[in-house]
Design a protein around this motif. Structure first.
Motif, PDB file in Angstrom:
ATOM      1  N   GLY A  10      64.622  11.465  40.194  1.00  0.00           N
ATOM      2  CA  GLY A  10      65.974  10.961  40.654  1.00  0.00           C
ATOM      3  C   GLY A  10      66.767   9.935  39.777  1.00  0.00           C
ATOM      4  O   GLY A  10      67.706   9.417  40.332  1.00  0.00           O
ATOM      5  N   ARG A  11      65.999   9.637  38.729  1.00  0.00           N
ATOM      6  CA  ARG A  11      66.566   8.523  37.739  1.00  0.00           C
ATOM      7  C   ARG A  11      67.737   9.019  37.112  1.00  0.00           C
ATOM      8  O   ARG A  11      67.971  10.244  36.682  1.00  0.00           O
ATOM      9  CB  ARG A  11      65.477   8.200  36.747  1.00  0.00           C
ATOM     10  N   GLN A  12      68.993   8.249  37.202  1.00  0.00           N
ATOM     11  CA  GLN A  12      70.104   8.766  36.348  1.00  0.00           C
ATOM     12  C   GLN A  12      70.216   8.471  35.117  1.00  0.00           C
ATOM     13  O   GLN A  12      69.742   7.322  34.584  1.00  0.00           O
ATOM     14  CB  GLN A  12      71.319   8.255  37.377  1.00  0.00           C
ATOM     15  N   PHE A  13      70.686   9.441  34.248  1.00  0.00           N
ATOM     16  CA  PHE A  13      71.214   8.917  32.768  1.00  0.00           C
ATOM     17  C   PHE A  13      72.728   9.090  32.866  1.00  0.00           C
ATOM     18  O   PHE A  13      73.367   9.968  33.471  1.00  0.00           O
ATOM     19  CB  PHE A  13      70.622  10.179  31.966  1.00  0.00           C
ATOM     20  N   LYS A  14      73.433   8.325  31.927  1.00  0.00           N
ATOM     21  CA  LYS A  14      74.714   8.286  31.848  1.00  0.00           C
ATOM     22  C   LYS A  14      75.355   9.348  30.952  1.00  0.00           C
ATOM     23  O   LYS A  14      76.334  10.054  31.395  1.00  0.00           O
ATOM     24  CB  LYS A  14      75.163   7.081  30.866  1.00  0.00           C
ATOM     25  N   ASN A  15      74.266  10.164  30.069  1.00  0.00           N
ATOM     26  CA  ASN A  15      74.615  11.230  29.365  1.00  0.00           C
ATOM     27  C   ASN A  15      73.475  11.719  28.868  1.00  0.00           C
ATOM     28  O   ASN A  15      72.406  11.116  28.879  1.00  0.00           O
ATOM     29  CB  ASN A  15      75.790  11.000  28.336  1.00  0.00           C
ATOM     30  N   ALA A  16      73.763  12.910  28.201  1.00  0.00           N
ATOM     31  CA  ALA A  16      72.341  13.547  27.447  1.00  0.00           C
ATOM     32  C   ALA A  16      71.722  12.741  26.438  1.00  0.00           C
ATOM     33  O   ALA A  16      70.589  12.759  26.000  1.00  0.00           O
ATOM     34  CB  ALA A  16      72.589  15.151  26.999  1.00  0.00           C
ATOM     35  N   GLU A  17      72.572  12.025  25.620  1.00  0.00           N
ATOM     36  CA  GLU A  17      72.208  11.291  24.386  1.00  0.00           C
ATOM     37  C   GLU A  17      71.360  10.185  25.043  1.00  0.00           C
ATOM     38  O   GLU A  17      70.380   9.892  24.151  1.00  0.00           O
ATOM     39  CB  GLU A  17      73.600  10.945  23.718  1.00  0.00           C
ATOM     40  N   GLU A  18      71.811   9.502  26.214  1.00  0.00           N
ATOM     41  CA  GLU A  18      70.717   8.575  26.440  1.00  0.00           C
ATOM     42  C   GLU A  18      69.380   9.014  26.773  1.00  0.00           C
ATOM     43  O   GLU A  18      68.233   8.272  26.502  1.00  0.00           O
ATOM     44  CB  GLU A  18      71.346   7.936  27.717  1.00  0.00           C
ATOM     45  N   MET A  19      69.320  10.230  27.508  1.00  0.00           N
ATOM     46  CA  MET A  19      68.008  10.657  27.863  1.00  0.00           C
ATOM     47  C   MET A  19      67.344  11.093  26.519  1.00  0.00           C
ATOM     48  O   MET A  19      65.987  10.922  26.535  1.00  0.00           O
ATOM     49  CB  MET A  19      68.166  11.921  28.822  1.00  0.00           C
ATOM     50  N   TRP A  20      67.855  11.815  25.604  1.00  0.00           N
ATOM     51  CA  TRP A  20      67.229  12.355  24.486  1.00  0.00           C
ATOM     52  C   TRP A  20      66.843  10.930  23.682  1.00  0.00           C
ATOM     53  O   TRP A  20      65.455  11.359  22.892  1.00  0.00           O
ATOM     54  CB  TRP A  20      68.110  13.279  23.702  1.00  0.00           C
ATOM     55  N   ARG A  21      67.369   9.957  23.539  1.00  0.00           N
ATOM     56  CA  ARG A  21      66.872   8.736  22.835  1.00  0.00           C
ATOM     57  C   ARG A  21      65.630   8.461  23.334  1.00  0.00           C
ATOM     58  O   ARG A  21      64.832   7.972  22.762  1.00  0.00           O
ATOM     59  CB  ARG A  21      67.998   7.813  22.913  1.00  0.00           C
ATOM     60  N   GLU A  22      65.629   8.432  24.755  1.00  0.00           N
ATOM     61  CA  GLU A  22      64.285   7.784  25.552  1.00  0.00           C
ATOM     62  C   GLU A  22      63.272   8.753  25.280  1.00  0.00           C
ATOM     63  O   GLU A  22      62.067   8.271  25.037  1.00  0.00           O
ATOM     64  CB  GLU A  22      64.742   7.567  26.897  1.00  0.00           C
TER      65      GLU A  22
END
Length: 295
Positions: A10-22
């Motif tokens: 359920g954690r939110q990401f602002k965009n895919a780039e943020e998720m991929w960086r993490e």
């Protein structure tokens, strides 16, 4: 990809780039991403129910296209469509297993009739007996001379209009080998960069006029990251943006029907390397026959 998403917790990401960086921001993280993905599937039961996550009976069972020695092709495919099926197999205990397996599925209308224990190079069928002669994963044991000899003899066993079906492994050749490259329920384990890289490389493997088929879970919007198996479920718009980066064009897309509501939607894309041709319709210069008042 600017649309936001969330992970399986359920954690939110602002965009895919943020998720991929993490998840894959440095080489070690990227290595872990793929390692965890493979590790997840290594712990899954090697069965239809296992690989489909407990939903083996969502739709009608698919044909299991395996070796025919113990009668699996006959049981799961041929006996459904033909009144009588004869089996040819040189390994006696395989043929015994086929008799046992098929004994529970035969009926008066659809049945395994004859079980021939002999190799292809020694077999000659009765003249005009068969609508179809199915040869699967065994022809590689024949020499070229016996290959030609078998088919030359077996032709006499076909009824008028009958045909052979040959299914066999083929050796790799240079680029342009495939008519179709089928990608199903695995692309979610690739990062966006590897997604684009894979399709960009794989395009060279298609024959002229060939295409990709991609079947995959689709998120309603943005994306959903699965923390357990290290995969990402992309939305339709997300996929379309990646297709554009790959230089691919959607020839046709279709939604899979009949899935339980708690599952992701599933979509299939047929993708080509060439832009679909548009048909320009022009009005005929010849006037059509029209009803008129006779004066």
């Amino acid at each position: 990809m600017e649309v936001g998403g969330l992970d399986s917790k359920g954690r939110q990401f602002k965009n895919a780039e943020e998720m991929w960086r993490e998840q894959t921001g440095d080489p070690s993280k990227k290595c872990d991403w793929y390692k965890h993905g493979v590790g997840y599937w290594e712990g899954v039961e090697a069965s239809v129910n296992g690989v489909l996550g407990g939903y083996a009976q969502v739709n009608e069972p698919d044909i299991e296209d395996c070796g025919s020695g113990i009668g699996r092709v006959t049981k799961n495919l041929l006996i459904r469509y033909f009144n009588e099926v004869d089996l040819l197999e040189p390994v006696s205990h395989f043929l015994d297993a086929a008799r046992e397996n098929l004994g529970h599925t035969s009926s008066d209308m659809h049945k395994a009739t004859n079980f021939f224990c002999m190799p292809l190079q020694e077999f000659t069928p009765d003249a005009g007996r068969y609508d179809v002669i199915w040869v699967q994963w065994c022809i590689g044991h024949l020499t070229d001379d016996d290959f030609v000899s078998f088919f030359s003899r077996a032709k006499a066993g076909l009824k008028p209009g009958g045909f052979f079906v040959l299914k066999e492994n083929v050796a790799r050749t240079d680029a342009g080998r495939y008519d179709v490259i089928w990608v199903q329920w695995c692309i979610g384990h690739l990062t966006d960069d590897d997604f684009v890289s894979f399709f960009s490389r794989a395009k060279a493997g298609l024959k002229p006029g060939g295409f990709f088929v991609l079947k995959e879970n689709v998120a309603r919007t943005g994306f959903v990251l699965d923390n357990e198996d290290r995969s990402i479920t992309r939305s339709d718009s997300y996929f379309r943006e990646l297709f554009q980066k790959c230089g691919l064009h959607i020839y046709q897309s279709k939604d899979q029907k009949g899935l339980p509501e708690e599952l992701f939607a599933v979509k299939m894309y047929a993708l080509t390397t060439d832009s679909p041709k548009r048909i320009h319709r022009t009005r005929s210069k010849v006037k059509a026959n029209m009803p008129r008042i006779i004066k």
